[in-house]
Design a protein around this motif. Structure first.
Motif, PDB file in Angstrom:
ATOM      1  N   MET A   1       0.842  -1.185   0.000  1.00 18.46           N
ATOM      2  CA  MET A   1       0.000   0.000   0.000  1.00 18.46           C
ATOM      3  C   MET A   1       0.888   1.250   0.000  1.00 18.46           C
ATOM      4  SD  MET A   1      -2.966   0.858   2.695  1.00 18.46           S
ATOM      5  CE  MET A   1      -4.455   1.428   1.985  1.00 18.46           C
ATOM      6  N   SER A   2       0.551   2.211  -0.832  1.00 21.08           N
ATOM      7  CA  SER A   2       1.367   3.413  -0.947  1.00 21.08           C
ATOM      8  C   SER A   2       0.969   4.438   0.107  1.00 21.08           C
ATOM      9  CB  SER A   2       1.217   4.003  -2.346  1.00 21.08           C
ATOM     10  OG  SER A   2      -0.092   4.444  -2.544  1.00 21.08           O
ATOM     11  N   GLU A   3       1.862   5.374   0.337  1.00 19.63           N
ATOM     12  CA  GLU A   3       1.620   6.465   1.281  1.00 19.63           C
ATOM     13  C   GLU A   3       0.518   7.373   0.736  1.00 19.63           C
ATOM     14  OE1 GLU A   3       3.140   7.264   4.329  1.00 19.63           O
ATOM     15  OE2 GLU A   3       3.851   5.192   4.146  1.00 19.63           O
ATOM     16  N   PRO A   4      -0.319   7.902   1.621  1.00 18.63           N
ATOM     17  CA  PRO A   4      -1.355   8.833   1.154  1.00 18.63           C
ATOM     18  C   PRO A   4      -0.719  10.079   0.541  1.00 18.63           C
ATOM     19  CG  PRO A   4      -1.633   8.318   3.495  1.00 18.63           C
ATOM     20  CD  PRO A   4      -0.370   7.667   3.045  1.00 18.63           C
ATOM     21  N   ASP A   5      -1.343  10.591  -0.463  1.00 16.96           N
ATOM     22  CA  ASP A   5      -0.886  11.813  -1.123  1.00 16.96           C
ATOM     23  C   ASP A   5      -1.201  12.996  -0.201  1.00 16.96           C
ATOM     24  OD1 ASP A   5      -0.945  14.226  -2.653  1.00 16.96           O
ATOM     25  OD2 ASP A   5      -1.085  13.043  -4.490  1.00 16.96           O
ATOM     26  N   PRO A   6      -0.191  13.725   0.276  1.00 19.94           N
ATOM     27  CA  PRO A   6      -0.443  14.822   1.224  1.00 19.94           C
ATOM     28  C   PRO A   6      -1.227  15.979   0.615  1.00 19.94           C
ATOM     29  CG  PRO A   6       1.878  14.757   0.606  1.00 19.94           C
ATOM     30  CD  PRO A   6       1.234  13.540   0.014  1.00 19.94           C
ATOM     31  N   VAL A   7      -1.058  16.219  -0.652  1.00 17.31           N
ATOM     32  CA  VAL A   7      -1.815  17.304  -1.301  1.00 17.31           C
ATOM     33  C   VAL A   7      -3.288  16.929  -1.340  1.00 17.31           C
ATOM     34  CG1 VAL A   7      -2.143  18.611  -3.437  1.00 17.31           C
ATOM     35  CG2 VAL A   7       0.175  18.110  -2.634  1.00 17.31           C
ATOM     36  N   LEU A   8      -3.572  15.705  -1.767  1.00 12.45           N
ATOM     37  CA  LEU A   8      -4.964  15.239  -1.818  1.00 12.45           C
ATOM     38  C   LEU A   8      -5.566  15.204  -0.412  1.00 12.45           C
ATOM     39  CD1 LEU A   8      -7.243  14.193  -3.579  1.00 12.45           C
ATOM     40  CD2 LEU A   8      -6.262  11.896  -3.368  1.00 12.45           C
ATOM     41  N   ALA A   9      -4.788  14.761   0.559  1.00 14.58           N
ATOM     42  CA  ALA A   9      -5.265  14.733   1.946  1.00 14.58           C
ATOM     43  C   ALA A   9      -5.607  16.142   2.432  1.00 14.58           C
ATOM     44  CB  ALA A   9      -4.218  14.095   2.849  1.00 14.58           C
ATOM     45  N   GLY A  10      -4.809  17.128   2.049  1.00 15.05           N
ATOM     46  CA  GLY A  10      -5.087  18.516   2.421  1.00 15.05           C
ATOM     47  C   GLY A  10      -6.374  19.027   1.802  1.00 15.05           C
ATOM     48  N   PHE A  11      -6.563  18.725   0.518  1.00 16.69           N
ATOM     49  CA  PHE A  11      -7.820  19.114  -0.146  1.00 16.69           C
ATOM     50  C   PHE A  11      -9.009  18.469   0.552  1.00 16.69           C
ATOM     51  CE2 PHE A  11      -5.435  19.566  -4.431  1.00 16.69           C
ATOM     52  CZ  PHE A  11      -5.177  20.902  -4.201  1.00 16.69           C
ATOM     53  N   ARG A  12      -8.878  17.179   0.830  1.00 14.70           N
ATOM     54  CA  ARG A  12      -9.994  16.451   1.455  1.00 14.70           C
ATOM     55  C   ARG A  12     -10.299  16.978   2.851  1.00 14.70           C
ATOM     56  NH1 ARG A  12      -8.553  10.405  -0.830  1.00 14.70           N
ATOM     57  NH2 ARG A  12      -9.596  10.715  -2.843  1.00 14.70           N
ATOM     58  N   SER A  13      -9.282  17.360   3.580  1.00 14.85           N
ATOM     59  CA  SER A  13      -9.495  17.936   4.899  1.00 14.85           C
ATOM     60  C   SER A  13     -10.270  19.251   4.794  1.00 14.85           C
ATOM     61  CB  SER A  13      -8.148  18.172   5.585  1.00 14.85           C
ATOM     62  OG  SER A  13      -8.333  18.783   6.837  1.00 14.85           O
ATOM     63  N   SER A  14      -9.927  20.069   3.811  1.00 14.33           N
ATOM     64  CA  SER A  14     -10.659  21.326   3.590  1.00 14.33           C
ATOM     65  C   SER A  14     -12.107  21.052   3.200  1.00 14.33           C
ATOM     66  CB  SER A  14      -9.972  22.161   2.517  1.00 14.33           C
ATOM     67  OG  SER A  14      -8.722  22.614   2.976  1.00 14.33           O
ATOM     68  N   ILE A  15     -12.312  20.078   2.333  1.00 12.33           N
ATOM     69  CA  ILE A  15     -13.681  19.711   1.930  1.00 12.33           C
ATOM     70  C   ILE A  15     -14.469  19.252   3.151  1.00 12.33           C
ATOM     71  CG2 ILE A  15     -15.032  18.018   0.632  1.00 12.33           C
ATOM     72  CD1 ILE A  15     -12.801  18.235  -1.554  1.00 12.33           C
ATOM     73  N   ASP A  16     -13.854  18.433   4.007  1.00 13.55           N
ATOM     74  CA  ASP A  16     -14.538  17.963   5.219  1.00 13.55           C
ATOM     75  C   ASP A  16     -14.942  19.132   6.115  1.00 13.55           C
ATOM     76  OD1 ASP A  16     -14.111  15.411   4.272  1.00 13.55           O
ATOM     77  OD2 ASP A  16     -12.545  14.914   5.736  1.00 13.55           O
ATOM     78  N   ASN A  17     -14.064  20.113   6.260  1.00 13.20           N
ATOM     79  CA  ASN A  17     -14.383  21.299   7.066  1.00 13.20           C
ATOM     80  C   ASN A  17     -15.540  22.091   6.461  1.00 13.20           C
ATOM     81  OD1 ASN A  17     -12.370  20.720   8.907  1.00 13.20           O
ATOM     82  ND2 ASN A  17     -10.881  22.091   7.963  1.00 13.20           N
ATOM     83  N   ILE A  18     -15.518  22.249   5.158  1.00 13.07           N
ATOM     84  CA  ILE A  18     -16.595  22.986   4.476  1.00 13.07           C
ATOM     85  C   ILE A  18     -17.912  22.231   4.616  1.00 13.07           C
ATOM     86  CG2 ILE A  18     -17.449  23.750   2.227  1.00 13.07           C
ATOM     87  CD1 ILE A  18     -14.408  24.253   1.524  1.00 13.07           C
ATOM     88  N   ASP A  19     -17.880  20.904   4.453  1.00 10.05           N
ATOM     89  CA  ASP A  19     -19.102  20.113   4.618  1.00 10.05           C
ATOM     90  C   ASP A  19     -19.679  20.276   6.025  1.00 10.05           C
ATOM     91  OD1 ASP A  19     -18.933  19.224   2.013  1.00 10.05           O
ATOM     92  OD2 ASP A  19     -18.146  17.239   2.539  1.00 10.05           O
ATOM     93  N   ALA A  20     -18.815  20.264   7.025  1.00  9.62           N
ATOM     94  CA  ALA A  20     -19.272  20.452   8.407  1.00  9.62           C
ATOM     95  C   ALA A  20     -19.906  21.834   8.573  1.00  9.62           C
ATOM     96  CB  ALA A  20     -18.109  20.261   9.381  1.00  9.62           C
ATOM     97  N   ALA A  21     -19.280  22.855   7.992  1.00  5.38           N
ATOM     98  CA  ALA A  21     -19.836  24.210   8.072  1.00  5.38           C
ATOM     99  C   ALA A  21     -21.196  24.279   7.384  1.00  5.38           C
ATOM    100  CB  ALA A  21     -18.866  25.218   7.456  1.00  5.38           C
ATOM    101  N   LEU A  22     -21.330  23.624   6.238  1.00  9.04           N
ATOM    102  CA  LEU A  22     -22.623  23.608   5.529  1.00  9.04           C
ATOM    103  C   LEU A  22     -23.717  22.999   6.399  1.00  9.04           C
ATOM    104  CD1 LEU A  22     -21.554  22.535   1.930  1.00  9.04           C
ATOM    105  CD2 LEU A  22     -22.587  24.718   2.586  1.00  9.04           C
ATOM    106  N   ILE A  23     -23.404  21.896   7.068  1.00 13.57           N
ATOM    107  CA  ILE A  23     -24.397  21.254   7.935  1.00 13.57           C
ATOM    108  C   ILE A  23     -24.815  22.193   9.057  1.00 13.57           C
ATOM    109  CG2 ILE A  23     -24.758  19.369   9.610  1.00 13.57           C
ATOM    110  CD1 ILE A  23     -24.921  18.568   6.592  1.00 13.57           C
ATOM    111  N   HIS A  24     -23.857  22.864   9.671  1.00  8.43           N
ATOM    112  CA  HIS A  24     -24.187  23.793  10.754  1.00  8.43           C
ATOM    113  C   HIS A  24     -24.990  24.989  10.245  1.00  8.43           C
ATOM    114  CE1 HIS A  24     -22.129  21.825  14.052  1.00  8.43           C
ATOM    115  NE2 HIS A  24     -21.174  21.523  13.197  1.00  8.43           N
ATOM    116  N   ILE A  25     -24.658  25.485   9.079  1.00  8.41           N
ATOM    117  CA  ILE A  25     -25.410  26.601   8.489  1.00  8.41           C
ATOM    118  C   ILE A  25     -26.839  26.168   8.167  1.00  8.41           C
ATOM    119  CG2 ILE A  25     -25.594  28.055   6.421  1.00  8.41           C
ATOM    120  CD1 ILE A  25     -22.474  28.215   6.515  1.00  8.41           C
TER     121      ILE A  25
END
Length: 95
Positions: A1-25
């Motif tokens: 198994m290869s190491e996770p792509d840090p750039v993709l992980a960063g994008f996904r973390s931002s998406i997760d934060n935005i999704d959480a904000a959308l739910i709260h809004i």
């Protein structure tokens, strides 16, 4: 198994934060629209206000366009929310 792509992980973390904000809004929006529905039921006002809804859709389509977001998508999303709010208002009126 290869190491996770840090750039993709960063994008996904931002998406997760935005999704959480959308739910709260959305939760806050529905908290307010519930109060509106209760008020309308108390005052025997109609659950729906088609002229306001159309003005809101036009306003948000314009905002979407200015934000480089597809106005068609924005309208579909808003109409879905409006229909859910009306359903809640109709339930409040039936109590």
């Amino acid at each position: 198994m290869s190491e996770p792509d840090p750039v993709l992980a960063g994008f996904r973390s931002s998406i997760d934060n935005i999704d959480a904000a959308l739910i709260h809004i959305l939760a806050e929006r529905f908290r307010i629209t519930k109060a509106v529905g209760d008020y309308k039921a108390e005052k025997n006002l109609p659950a729906s206000d088609p002229s306001r809804e159309e003005r809101q859709i036009a306003r948000l389509r314009q905002l979407a366009s200015e934000a480089n977001l597809d106005p068609e998508f924005s309208e579909k999303f808003l109409r879905f929310i409006i229909q859910e709010v009306i359903r809640h208002h109709e339930q409040a009126a039936a109590k």
